[in-house]
Design an enzyme around this catalytic site. Structure first.
Site, PDB file in Angstrom:
ATOM      1  N   LYS A  16      -1.113   9.661 -10.686  1.00  0.00           N
ATOM      2  CA  LYS A  16      -1.081   8.198 -10.609  1.00  0.00           C
ATOM      3  C   LYS A  16      -2.415   7.603 -11.047  1.00  0.00           C
ATOM      4  CE  LYS A  16      -0.345   8.610  -6.229  1.00  0.00           C
ATOM      5  NZ  LYS A  16      -0.041   8.502  -4.792  1.00  0.00           N
ATOM      6  N   THR A  49      -2.393  -4.261  -1.765  1.00  0.00           N
ATOM      7  CA  THR A  49      -2.001  -2.973  -2.353  1.00  0.00           C
ATOM      8  C   THR A  49      -1.940  -1.853  -1.309  1.00  0.00           C
ATOM      9  OG1 THR A  49      -4.316  -2.614  -2.894  1.00  0.00           O
ATOM     10  CG2 THR A  49      -2.904  -3.440  -4.672  1.00  0.00           C
ATOM     11  N   GLY A  65      -0.435   0.764   0.827  1.00  0.00           N
ATOM     12  CA  GLY A  65       0.868   1.438   0.838  1.00  0.00           C
ATOM     13  C   GLY A  65       1.452   1.755  -0.528  1.00  0.00           C
ATOM     14  N   THR A  66       0.700   1.490  -1.589  1.00  0.00           N
ATOM     15  CA  THR A  66       1.256   1.730  -2.947  1.00  0.00           C
ATOM     16  C   THR A  66       1.691   3.188  -3.132  1.00  0.00           C
ATOM     17  OG1 THR A  66      -1.015   1.956  -3.736  1.00  0.00           O
ATOM     18  CG2 THR A  66       0.100  -0.088  -4.282  1.00  0.00           C
ATOM     19  N   GLY A  67       0.801   4.133  -2.764  1.00  0.00           N
ATOM     20  CA  GLY A  67       1.084   5.550  -3.021  1.00  0.00           C
ATOM     21  C   GLY A  67       2.294   6.041  -2.229  1.00  0.00           C
ATOM     22  N   CYS A  68       2.348   5.693  -0.938  1.00  0.00           N
ATOM     23  CA  CYS A  68       3.468   6.127  -0.067  1.00  0.00           C
ATOM     24  C   CYS A  68       4.778   5.561  -0.604  1.00  0.00           C
ATOM     25  CB  CYS A  68       3.266   5.609   1.361  1.00  0.00           C
ATOM     26  SG  CYS A  68       1.702   6.077   2.114  1.00  0.00           S
TER      27      CYS A  68
END
Ligand SMILES: Nc1ncnc2c1ncn2[C@@H]1O[C@H](COP(=O)(O)OP(=O)(O)O)[C@@H](O)[C@H]1O
Ligand SMILES: Cc1ncc(COP(=O)(O)O)c(N)n1
Length: 266
Positions: free
Chosen positions: A176, A208, A210-213
């Site tokens: 990512k 932003t 929590g984007t990865g989860c």
């Protein structure tokens, strides 16, 4: 009614933007049945992580045993794993119940800078769980830590890192690029043969958390419904882009992405 089943193994975020809460919201938004096994309870809000209480490895084992022995899961997704003992329990259970698809988001720290996975657990993660993954989804900071390489700051360095990460044994790597300098956010998907670029103009939203989860959970939900890896990432990319665009200005710090934005996009 038949439904795709997705299990998340992660930490609880009391603020609701990341961790178990983000994962379950995303599963629901994408019409799948979400389940959870909690590795740690965090006291957390938009300002940061105030405290972390890992659960006993035995408590994690019992949650996994209950869910997998009865309901089962089409896809298991992992997030914050805290310790080597947690990782040992997870690899044992994934093998015992022959889970077919595993999405590993190697959460090492929070955006706000707190350590979420202990340093000693990283080598356990790389050597035991990583090779069981259908796909791993590191961000640039996690990738550089796993590879022990200098900061990854260009698309060329990302490509090189993606090839090296693939050698660690997962079927696919999704690197990512949300932290890439410049005005584009580029994600790379590599299956050992073909390298795909998913490019999105960088959004200026400041909510932003929590984007990865959310992104990894959207991939997991789509895989559970039977999508190919490429199609799952494509949908997850649209899902996270909508969620960042409609990010919520709540709390005094970094607000969460809005998980309902994809469904409400028209
Ligand atoms: N400002 C942004 N604009 C557009 N896409 C972004 C932005 N920040 C993150 N993303 C996307 O969100 C997803 C999560 O990426 P990233 O922020 O790198 O993960 P993490 O939350 O694990 O640090 C990726 O698809 C990334 O490209
Ligand atoms: C329980 C938990 N899991 C994961 C994250 C990472 O999310 P982010 O990188 O958006 O802080 C988090 N903050 N809390």
């Amino acid at each position: 009614m038949a439904v795709a089943k997705v299990l998340t193994i992660a930490g609880s975020d009391s603020g609701g933007g990341a961790g178990i809460q983000a994962d379950l919201k995303t599963f629901q938004e994408l019409d799948t049945y979400g389940m959870s096994a909690i590795t740690a309870i965090t006291a957390q809000n938009t300002l940061g992580v105030q405290s972390i209480y890992p659960v006993q490895p035995e408590v994690l084992r019992e949650q996994l045993e209950s869910v997998l022995s009865d309901i089962g899961a089409d896809v298991v997704k992992t997030g914050m794993l805290v310790s080597a003992e947690h990782i040992q329990v997870i690899t044992e259970m994934l093998s015992k119940y022959a889970v077919k698809q595993v999405v590993i988001d190697p959460v090492l720290g929070s955006t706000s800078g707190s350590e979420l996975t202990k340093k000693e657990a990283i080598s356990e993660l790389i050597h035991t769980l990583w090779p069981m993954a259908t796909v791993v989804t590191p961000n640039l900071i996690e990738a550089a830590r796993v590879l022990s390489c200098p900061p990854i700051e260009t698309v060329e360095a990302m490509e090189e890192a993606t090839y090296r990460l693939h050698e660690l044994g997962s079927a696919n790597v999704l690197l990512k690029g949300g932290h890439l300098p410049g005005d584009e956010s580029v994600d790379l998907l590599y299956d050992g043969k073909t390298l795909h670029h998913f490019t999105q103009k960088r959004l200026n939203g400041t909510s932003t958390h929590g984007t990865g989860c959310t992104f990894a959970s959207a991939i997991a939900a789509e895989l559970a419904k039977g999508s190919s890896m490429y199609d799952a990432v494509q949908t997850a990319k649209t899902f996270i882009t909508c969620s960042i665009k409609e990010g919520l200005a709540i709390g005094e710090g970094i607000g969460p992405v809005f998980h309902s934005a994809y469904r409400r996009r028209r």
